[in-house]
Design a protein around this motif. Structure first.
Motif, PDB file in Angstrom:
ATOM      1  N   LEU A 165      15.446  -0.697  -0.794  1.00 28.19           N
ATOM      2  CA  LEU A 165      14.473   0.244  -0.761  1.00 28.19           C
ATOM      3  C   LEU A 165      13.126   0.785   0.291  1.00 28.19           C
ATOM      4  CD1 LEU A 165      15.183   0.583  -4.774  1.00 28.19           C
ATOM      5  CD2 LEU A 165      17.005   1.301  -3.354  1.00 28.19           C
ATOM      6  N   ALA A 166      13.380   1.128   2.012  1.00 28.50           N
ATOM      7  CA  ALA A 166      12.422   0.887   2.890  1.00 28.50           C
ATOM      8  C   ALA A 166      12.274   2.653   2.822  1.00 28.50           C
ATOM      9  CB  ALA A 166      12.865  -0.110   4.003  1.00 28.50           C
ATOM     10  N   ALA A 167      14.236   3.135   2.429  1.00 31.86           N
ATOM     11  CA  ALA A 167      13.716   4.524   2.661  1.00 31.86           C
ATOM     12  C   ALA A 167      12.952   5.244   1.686  1.00 31.86           C
ATOM     13  CB  ALA A 167      15.354   4.977   2.501  1.00 31.86           C
ATOM     14  N   LEU A 168      12.424   4.404   0.687  1.00 30.16           N
ATOM     15  CA  LEU A 168      12.254   5.809  -0.156  1.00 30.16           C
ATOM     16  C   LEU A 168      10.514   5.640  -0.201  1.00 30.16           C
ATOM     17  CD1 LEU A 168      13.531   4.391  -4.005  1.00 30.16           C
ATOM     18  CD2 LEU A 168      14.642   6.002  -1.729  1.00 30.16           C
ATOM     19  N   ARG A 169       9.879   4.800   0.440  1.00 28.11           N
ATOM     20  CA  ARG A 169       8.227   4.250   0.579  1.00 28.11           C
ATOM     21  C   ARG A 169       7.677   4.430  -0.558  1.00 28.11           C
ATOM     22  NH1 ARG A 169       7.483   2.013   2.589  1.00 28.11           N
ATOM     23  NH2 ARG A 169       6.035   2.940   4.117  1.00 28.11           N
ATOM     24  N   VAL A 170       8.065   3.649  -1.538  1.00 23.80           N
ATOM     25  CA  VAL A 170       7.465   3.043  -1.951  1.00 23.80           C
ATOM     26  C   VAL A 170       6.758   2.037  -2.489  1.00 23.80           C
ATOM     27  CG1 VAL A 170       7.756   2.922  -5.480  1.00 23.80           C
ATOM     28  CG2 VAL A 170       8.686   5.174  -4.362  1.00 23.80           C
ATOM     29  N   GLY A 171       5.459   1.604  -3.034  1.00 21.71           N
ATOM     30  CA  GLY A 171       5.040   1.242  -2.655  1.00 21.71           C
ATOM     31  C   GLY A 171       3.843   0.876  -4.554  1.00 21.71           C
ATOM     32  N   TYR A 172       3.344  -0.287  -4.457  1.00 21.15           N
ATOM     33  CA  TYR A 172       2.881  -0.073  -6.205  1.00 21.15           C
ATOM     34  C   TYR A 172       1.308  -1.465  -6.110  1.00 21.15           C
ATOM     35  CZ  TYR A 172       5.944  -3.726  -7.792  1.00 21.15           C
ATOM     36  OH  TYR A 172       6.529  -4.525  -8.220  1.00 21.15           O
ATOM     37  N   CYS A 173       0.450  -0.977  -6.862  1.00 16.34           N
ATOM     38  CA  CYS A 173      -0.436  -2.769  -7.652  1.00 16.34           C
ATOM     39  C   CYS A 173      -0.258  -1.919  -9.032  1.00 16.34           C
ATOM     40  CB  CYS A 173      -1.531  -2.580  -5.960  1.00 16.34           C
ATOM     41  SG  CYS A 173      -2.684  -0.812  -7.096  1.00 16.34           S
ATOM     42  N   ILE A 174      -0.933  -2.979  -9.516  1.00 17.39           N
ATOM     43  CA  ILE A 174      -1.431  -3.175 -11.117  1.00 17.39           C
ATOM     44  C   ILE A 174      -3.176  -4.285 -10.750  1.00 17.39           C
ATOM     45  CG2 ILE A 174      -0.999  -4.378 -13.139  1.00 17.39           C
ATOM     46  CD1 ILE A 174       2.119  -5.209 -12.087  1.00 17.39           C
ATOM     47  N   ALA A 175      -4.006  -3.340 -11.067  1.00 18.18           N
ATOM     48  CA  ALA A 175      -5.176  -3.058 -10.524  1.00 18.18           C
ATOM     49  C   ALA A 175      -6.301  -3.677 -12.766  1.00 18.18           C
ATOM     50  CB  ALA A 175      -5.837  -2.877 -10.381  1.00 18.18           C
ATOM     51  N   THR A 176      -6.456  -4.172 -12.835  1.00 17.50           N
ATOM     52  CA  THR A 176      -7.799  -3.345 -14.377  1.00 17.50           C
ATOM     53  C   THR A 176      -7.934  -2.954 -14.566  1.00 17.50           C
ATOM     54  OG1 THR A 176      -9.223  -4.622 -15.438  1.00 17.50           O
ATOM     55  CG2 THR A 176      -9.484  -4.423 -12.958  1.00 17.50           C
ATOM     56  N   PRO A 177      -7.260  -2.037 -15.499  1.00 15.65           N
ATOM     57  CA  PRO A 177      -7.971  -0.862 -16.327  1.00 15.65           C
ATOM     58  C   PRO A 177      -9.051  -0.338 -15.326  1.00 15.65           C
ATOM     59  CG  PRO A 177      -7.250  -2.220 -18.535  1.00 15.65           C
ATOM     60  CD  PRO A 177      -7.168  -3.077 -17.587  1.00 15.65           C
ATOM     61  N   GLU A 178     -10.143  -0.391 -15.536  1.00  8.16           N
ATOM     62  CA  GLU A 178     -10.734  -0.094 -14.734  1.00  8.16           C
ATOM     63  C   GLU A 178     -10.676   1.018 -13.478  1.00  8.16           C
ATOM     64  OE1 GLU A 178     -16.030  -0.369 -14.345  1.00  8.16           O
ATOM     65  OE2 GLU A 178     -15.380  -1.381 -14.894  1.00  8.16           O
ATOM     66  N   LEU A 179      -9.881  -0.436 -12.272  1.00  4.22           N
ATOM     67  CA  LEU A 179      -9.720  -0.002 -11.123  1.00  4.22           C
ATOM     68  C   LEU A 179      -8.985   0.790 -11.141  1.00  4.22           C
ATOM     69  CD1 LEU A 179      -9.944  -0.355  -8.071  1.00  4.22           C
ATOM     70  CD2 LEU A 179      -8.821  -3.423  -8.448  1.00  4.22           C
ATOM     71  N   ALA A 180      -8.228   0.683 -11.880  1.00  5.03           N
ATOM     72  CA  ALA A 180      -7.127   1.523 -11.658  1.00  5.03           C
ATOM     73  C   ALA A 180      -7.315   2.661 -12.122  1.00  5.03           C
ATOM     74  CB  ALA A 180      -5.552   1.074 -13.009  1.00  5.03           C
ATOM     75  N   ARG A 181      -8.013   3.309 -13.246  1.00  4.96           N
ATOM     76  CA  ARG A 181      -8.718   4.372 -13.538  1.00  4.96           C
ATOM     77  C   ARG A 181      -9.289   4.890 -11.819  1.00  4.96           C
ATOM     78  NH1 ARG A 181      -9.831   2.666 -18.218  1.00  4.96           N
ATOM     79  NH2 ARG A 181     -12.269   1.792 -17.527  1.00  4.96           N
ATOM     80  N   ALA A 182     -10.151   4.253 -10.850  1.00  7.19           N
ATOM     81  CA  ALA A 182     -10.744   5.256 -10.053  1.00  7.19           C
ATOM     82  C   ALA A 182      -9.615   5.155  -8.932  1.00  7.19           C
ATOM     83  CB  ALA A 182     -11.500   3.793  -9.871  1.00  7.19           C
ATOM     84  N   LEU A 183      -8.477   3.757  -8.644  1.00  9.22           N
ATOM     85  CA  LEU A 183      -7.251   4.421  -7.774  1.00  9.22           C
ATOM     86  C   LEU A 183      -7.135   5.888  -8.030  1.00  9.22           C
ATOM     87  CD1 LEU A 183      -5.972   1.102  -7.370  1.00  9.22           C
ATOM     88  CD2 LEU A 183      -7.603   1.766  -6.231  1.00  9.22           C
ATOM     89  N   ASN A 184      -6.860   6.357  -8.806  1.00  9.61           N
ATOM     90  CA  ASN A 184      -6.392   7.442  -9.397  1.00  9.61           C
ATOM     91  C   ASN A 184      -7.698   8.606  -9.293  1.00  9.61           C
ATOM     92  OD1 ASN A 184      -3.139   7.057 -10.664  1.00  9.61           O
ATOM     93  ND2 ASN A 184      -4.675   5.780 -12.571  1.00  9.61           N
ATOM     94  N   LYS A 185      -8.165   8.214  -9.497  1.00  2.00           N
ATOM     95  CA  LYS A 185      -9.003   9.173  -8.936  1.00  2.00           C
ATOM     96  C   LYS A 185      -9.020   9.486  -6.926  1.00  2.00           C
ATOM     97  CE  LYS A 185     -12.401   8.417 -12.346  1.00  2.00           C
ATOM     98  NZ  LYS A 185     -13.890   8.098 -12.850  1.00  2.00           N
ATOM     99  N   VAL A 186      -8.900   8.930  -6.457  1.00  3.21           N
ATOM    100  CA  VAL A 186      -8.349   8.377  -4.312  1.00  3.21           C
ATOM    101  C   VAL A 186      -7.357   9.411  -4.993  1.00  3.21           C
ATOM    102  CG1 VAL A 186      -8.178   7.208  -3.094  1.00  3.21           C
ATOM    103  CG2 VAL A 186     -10.367   6.234  -4.695  1.00  3.21           C
ATOM    104  N   ARG A 187      -6.110   8.850  -5.258  1.00  2.00           N
ATOM    105  CA  ARG A 187      -5.194   8.741  -5.180  1.00  2.00           C
ATOM    106  C   ARG A 187      -4.189  10.616  -5.189  1.00  2.00           C
ATOM    107  NH1 ARG A 187      -0.925  10.609  -8.724  1.00  2.00           N
ATOM    108  NH2 ARG A 187      -2.025   9.745  -9.830  1.00  2.00           N
ATOM    109  N   HIS A 188      -4.159  10.824  -4.118  1.00  2.00           N
ATOM    110  CA  HIS A 188      -3.631  12.308  -3.868  1.00  2.00           C
ATOM    111  C   HIS A 188      -2.723  12.692  -5.462  1.00  2.00           C
ATOM    112  CE1 HIS A 188      -4.895  13.440   0.046  1.00  2.00           C
ATOM    113  NE2 HIS A 188      -5.338  13.056  -0.834  1.00  2.00           N
ATOM    114  N   PRO A 189      -2.624  13.290  -6.160  1.00  2.00           N
ATOM    115  CA  PRO A 189      -1.017  13.152  -7.193  1.00  2.00           C
ATOM    116  C   PRO A 189       0.024  13.962  -6.694  1.00  2.00           C
ATOM    117  CG  PRO A 189      -2.447  15.533  -6.931  1.00  2.00           C
ATOM    118  CD  PRO A 189      -3.390  14.675  -6.441  1.00  2.00           C
ATOM    119  N   TYR A 190       0.895  13.883  -7.094  1.00  2.00           N
ATOM    120  CA  TYR A 190       2.409  13.821  -6.864  1.00  2.00           C
ATOM    121  C   TYR A 190       2.633  12.842  -5.217  1.00  2.00           C
ATOM    122  CZ  TYR A 190       1.164  18.211  -9.237  1.00  2.00           C
ATOM    123  OH  TYR A 190       1.086  19.021 -10.498  1.00  2.00           O
ATOM    124  N   ASN A 191       2.344  11.828  -4.733  1.00  4.75           N
ATOM    125  CA  ASN A 191       2.368  11.076  -4.093  1.00  4.75           C
ATOM    126  C   ASN A 191       3.679  10.447  -3.878  1.00  4.75           C
ATOM    127  OD1 ASN A 191       1.293   9.137  -6.214  1.00  4.75           O
ATOM    128  ND2 ASN A 191       0.413   7.485  -4.791  1.00  4.75           N
TER     129      ASN A 191
END
Length: 357
Positions: free
Chosen positions: A221-247
Motif C-alpha cells: 500500500l505504498a501509494a497510500l502513504r500511511v505510517g503509524y506508531c504505538i506509544a505509551t498514552p502520555e507520549l501518544a498525547r504529546a505526538l497528537n499535539k505535534v501532529r497536524h489535524p487531518y494529516n
C-alpha cells in the motif's frame, strides 16, 4: 540585485542538507524501492474503486483517523488511543523528534549506521545532534559502542529488519538496551517485519520508553502513504499535539481499512509470495562467484562485490535489460554493495537473464 534579507530567518541546519528527491523509474522491473512487488488482484481493485466512489470528497476525514486506528488497534491488541497515524513513517519520525527534542536538557539522537537515511535527515532539520554508531563488519549492532552513545540520548531509532542491510539485530540485546536506558525513547521501526514472521518486538504491555513504528507502504500500500506508531498514552498525547489535524486523507484511510480487513488474506498471500521469491533472489545472487550475499530478513537483499567498479558493472548490466536496483556503494561501510528489492517471478526472470544465469 542584493541578496534577499529573508534568508537570515532560514534554519542554519538546512544549509548542509540535500533534498530527498528520487526520480520516478520507468524500468519494467523496479527493484530499488523496497515495495511489495505483487500487484493486488483485479477484484480487489474493483472493490476499492467502489469504496472510493462513495467517499464524500467535499468533507474532511476524522482529525486523527479514528476508524483506521480502531482497525490497527484490533490488529495489534492495543488501545486505539495509543496509535498515532502519519503521512508515511517519515511524518511519524519527524513528530517523534519534534516532541522529544525540546526539553530543558535536550538529548541527542542515536542511530546505527548504515540505516534508514530519514532518521538523521529529519533530526538535522530540527537541529538535533545525531550520533551514528557504525555497525560491526557483520552488519550487527556494536553493543559497547551503542551503550556509550546512548548516555544522555533522548531518542534512538532501531530498524528491525534494517534498511539497507536487511539485518535482523539481536532481540535480547535490544531488550537490554531499552531496559538499561530508561531515559531514552527507543523507536523500533518494523517496516519490514511482515517479511520475517514472528520477529516483531511489539508487546502491548512493554516498557513505556519503547515505541512500535510500522508502515503500510512496504506491504502493498505504498501509494497510500500511511505510517503509524504505538506509544505509551502520555507520549501518544504529546505526538497528537505535534501532529497536524487531518494529516491522513479519507481516501487513504478507507482503502487501508478494506485492505487490512476484507482483503487481509489476499495481502498475506502477496507477502508470502514475496518471501518465497526472496529465497529465489538470494539463490540467484549466490551463483555469482564474486558476490557476498548478506542474510536477508526484509523484502530486500544486500550483495557485496569485490569493489565499486564491479558493483557498477552489475548495476549497468541489469539496467540494460530493464532492471533498476539501488546502488549503495557510496554509503559508509557498503563499498561494492548493491541493494536489490525482491521482485515478481517475471522480475527475477529478467534479473537472471541480465546476469547471464
Amino acid at each position: 540585485m542584493s541578496d534577499p534579507t529573508w534568508r537570515r530567518h532560514l534554519r542554519p541546519t538546512l544549509a548542509a542538507l540535500s533534498i530527498y528527491d528520487v526520480a520516478p523509474s520507468r524500468a519494467p522491473s523496479r527493484l530499488h524501492a523496497n515495495e511489495c512487488p505483487e500487484p493486488w488482484p483485479l477484484e480487489v481493485r474493483e472493490a476499492i474503486a467502489g469504496v472510493v466512489r462513495e467517499l464524500e470528497l467535499n468533507r474532511y476525514p476524522h482529525t486523527s483517523g479514528q476508524t483506521l486506528r480502531r482497525v490497527l488497534g484490533e490488529r495489534h491488541g492495543c488501545d486505539p488511543d495509543r496509535i498515532v497515524l502519519g503521512n508515511g513513517s517519515d511524518e511519524i519520525i519527524s513528530m517523534l523528534l519534534t516532541a522529544l527534542s525540546g526539553g530543558p536538557e535536550a538529548g541527542h539522537l542515536v542511530i546505527p549506521s548504515p540505516t534508514f537515511v530519514l532518521y538523521a535527515h529529519a533530526a538535522r532539520v530540527l537541529g538535533v545532534d545525531v550520533r551514528a554508531v557504525p555497525l560491526t563488519d557483520a552488519l550487527e549492532l556494536d553493543e559497547a559502542a551503542m551503550r556509550g552513545a546512548l548516555d544522555g540520548a533522548a531518542i534512538c531509532f532501531l530498524a528491525r529488519p534494517n534498511n539497507p542491510t536487511s539485518s535482523l539485530w539481536d532481540a535480547e540485546l535490544i531488550h537490554a538496551l531499552v531496559r538499561d536506558h530508561p531515559d531514552t525513547v527507543f523507536v523500533i521501526d518494523e517496516a519490514y517485519a511482515d517479511y520475517n514472521p514472528g520477529c516483531s518486538l511489539f508487546n502491548p504491555d512493554g516498557p513505556d520508553n519503547q515505541v512500535h513504528m510500522a508502515t503500510l507502504s512496504k506491504i502493498g500500500l505504498a501509494a497510500l502513504r500511511v505510517g503509524y506508531c504505538i506509544a505509551t498514552p502520555e507520549l501518544a498525547r504529546a505526538l497528537n499535539k505535534v501532529r497536524h489535524p487531518y494529516n491522513v486523507s479519507q481516501t487513504s484511510i478507507a482503502i487501508a481499512e478494506i485492505a487490512l480487513t476484507r482483503f487481509a488474506d489476499v495481502q498475506a498471500q502477496m507477502i508470502a509470495t514475496t518471501i518465497a521469491n526472496r529465497g529465489r533472489l538470494v539463490e540467484l545472487l549466490r551463483r555469482l562467484p564474486d558476490a557476498e550475499v548478506f542474510p536477508a530478513h526484509g523484502n530486500l537483499v544486500l550483495v557485496r562485490f569485490p569493489d565499486d567498479a564491479r558493483a557498477h558493472e552489475v548495476r549497468d548490466r541489469l539496467a540494460a535489460v530493464g532492471v533498476h536496483v539501488k546502488d549503495v556503494t557510496g554509503v559508509p561501510m557498503l563499498g561494492g554493495c548493491l541493494r536489490i528489492s525482491v521482485g515478481t517471478d517475471e522480475d527475477l526472470d529478467r534479473l537472471a537473464s541480465g546476469l547471464g544465469l
